[in-house]
Design a protein around this motif. Structure first.
Motif: not given
Length: 560
Positions: A366, A370-371, A374, A378, A417, A420, A424, A438
């Motif tokens: 992503p 988006w990260l 996320f 999370s 999480a 994923l 990724w 992230l």
């Protein structure tokens, strides 16, 4: 450089031996004429003229004894540099740059010290003549050792892998700041508590990073070591995993096996991510040239380990007696914590590094935004499910055994999480921008949650908001720096990069129909996947599973 010294070095060695000889002469003179020198210094202290017969001036046996002892001590201090000079003369002949630098420092310090003794007139005139000769010899040594032709014999050498003190220092400071300050658990009104956190957080996380890089374990291993760190801090040092009263953690959820279940579930992953993984990630993004190499050499590693152990003891003595008086962790729980730490350490440092590298994941990662979202969702979800806030006594405003529901949901969220993120991060386009995004989302989430739940005063709330703003500004600045970097390593590019990793895939192509380009996909020890262009001759010798090492300053990697 052999024992036959080059011409420019002979003068340095001669000056060294001259200084040694004069030092020995001075020391012998102070021993032989000890009584006369003592009498001189006692008389000088009384304000009388210099040369007097022994003990004509009676200032008391106590003062004479003190002066006499000081003379013996100074004689010994003169002999010590003399012995060092003899050792360094040998090392100079062997070409040691460290010995050369030490000679420069000792010559300068010695000249200043001897000059002070001459000016202060602490010794009789006849002995000051020896000091003057010693002063001249040290000045000559300092002049000779700083001449260009001598400096050329001891050139600076490239710093070997395993020495990045700046990165180590940044990590030491960053670990407690991320884990404690940006959450708000250490408020700005009590920022001095960082002095308490630095030994266990700073040295502990630095030790984890050094062990991880030396063993070759990746981010999975670092997270496992982070869990072990959480057990050491929360279970052994603070005793918070088992204490029914400290922080009120015993009321969050039903206790299991003598442990505060919900507190344990939230704090161990918290330490793994925010105390260990994110500070290490941010530091390596700031210092990419040494991201795959140790920051410390052997001596620094030992000192760091000792400091971390002392930090555990300091925290144990500072917090539980004042915050939780009378409680001592039960022996079975303590033994369980020690065994769990040992098992996690074995898993991280011995088992995980031996795993075969996993193949790259299909598809694309992503985008960074988006990260970031996320990571934010999370972390917020995990904390909201487990950490009581807004007056709640238990996790997620539950009661009784219903608390197991949010605990199970938080565990499921963490596992999904992690899976994923692992998938990724193995895609071919994963890079530093994804990692930073992230981490940034997670950091913003944990600071926002802390601002809502922790501050007790307006000052602490405003301070945490200001720190959060500064944190975001720093993350944006780091993102811009990463964007300016070239992420893909090509021949002749990114010469300052340094990494080690395992070949995951070989490929070659001829996009222009004329030239053949050879590439390998490398999974580095810090979990990145790099598309590395190599020379055809190296490419033909490589197999999937071979280890490659890229040294800073070199244009091409080689087999490790």
């Amino acid at each position: 450089m052999t024992a036959s010294s080059p011409g420019p070095l002979r003068g340095v060695v001669a000056a060294l031996f001259t200084s040694v000889g004069l030092s020995v002469l001075f020391a012998v003179s102070t021993v032989v004429f000890h009584d006369r020198i003592t009498a001189f210094q006692v008389a000088r202290g009384a304000g009388e003229e210099a040369e007097v017969s022994a003990f004509q001036v009676a200032r008391g046996a106590g003062e004479e004894a003190e002066v006499s002892a000081s003379i013996w001590i100074r004689a010994g201090l003169v002999v010590v540099p003399a012995l060092l000079y003899l050792w360094m003369a040998r090392r100079l002949r062997q070409g040691s740059r460290r010995a050369y630098l030490r000679v420069r420092v000792l010559a300068a310090v010695g000249a200043v010290a001897v000059g002070y003794l001459i000016a202060s007139g602490q010794y009789p005139v006849w002995l000051r003549v020896v000091q003057a000769a010693q002063f001249a010899a040290l000045l000559a040594l300092l002049f000779l050792v700083t001449r260009p032709e001598v400096r050329a014999l001891f050139p600076k050498r490239p710093r070997p892998p395993g020495g990045d003190r700046r990165a180590a220092l940044v990590l030491v400071v960053l670990a407690p700041v991320v884990a404690e300050v940006t959450l708000g658990s250490t408020p700005v009104s009590r920022i001095w508590l960082l002095l308490l956190w630095l030994p266990i957080y700073g040295a502990g996380v630095l030790l984890i990073r050094e062990l991880a890089r030396r063993s070759g374990t990746g981010w999975a291993g670092i997270l496992v070591l982070g869990l072990a760190y959480g057990i050491v801090e929360e279970g052994i040092a603070l005793q918070a995993l088992s204490s029914p009263t400290l922080y009120g953690a015993g009321d969050w959820a039903p206790r299991l096996l003598g442990l505060n279940s919900a507190y344990t579930e939230v704090m161990l992953p918290y330490h793994a991510v925010f105390s260990v993984a994110i500070p290490i990630l941010l530091t390596e993004l700031m210092f990419p040239a040494s991201r795959s190499a140790p920051y410390l050499r052997r001596g620094g590693l030992i000192a760091t380990a000792v400091t971390a152990v002392l930090g555990v003891g300091l925290l144990r003595l500072a917090v539980p007696p004042s915050e939780d008086p009378g409680y001592t962790i039960p022996a079975p729980v303590l033994i369980g914590c020690v065994l769990a730490v040992a098992a996690l350490g074995l898993l991280a440092l011995a088992v995980l590094p031996r795993r075969a590298p996993r193949p790259p994941s299909p598809g694309r990662a992503p985008g960074p935004w988006w990260l970031a979202a996320f990571g934010l969702v999370s972390v917020l979800g995990f904390l909201v499910l487990l950490y009581p806030f807004a007056g709640a006594g238990r996790s997620a405003f539950t009661h009784g055994d219903w608390t197991y529901l949010p605990m199970a949901a938080a565990a499921l969220l963490a596992v999904v999480a992690a899976l994923l993120i692992g998938r990724w991060s193995r895609t071919r386009d994963w890079n530093d921008r994804h990692s930073l995004a992230l981490a940034a989302g997670a950091l913003v989430a944990h600071t926002a949650f802390g601002a809502v739940t922790i501050p007790d005063t307006t000052l602490d709330l405003l301070g945490l908001i200001a720190l959060g703003a500064a944190m975001v500004a720093g993350l944006v600045s780091l993102a811009r720096t990463i964007t300016r970097r070239k992420h893909m390593f090509g021949r002749g590019k990114n010469k300052n990069e340094a990494w080690t990793g395992v070949v995951a895939e070989k490929k070659r192509s001829s996009p222009d129909g004329q030239n053949m380009y050879h590439h390998v996909l490398v999974r580095t020890d810090d979990g990145q996947v790099k598309d590395v262009r190599v020379k055809g001759r190296l490419w033909r010798t490589l197999e999937v599973g071979d280890r490659l090492r890229k040294v800073a300053g070199e244009t091409q990697p080689g087999k490790a």
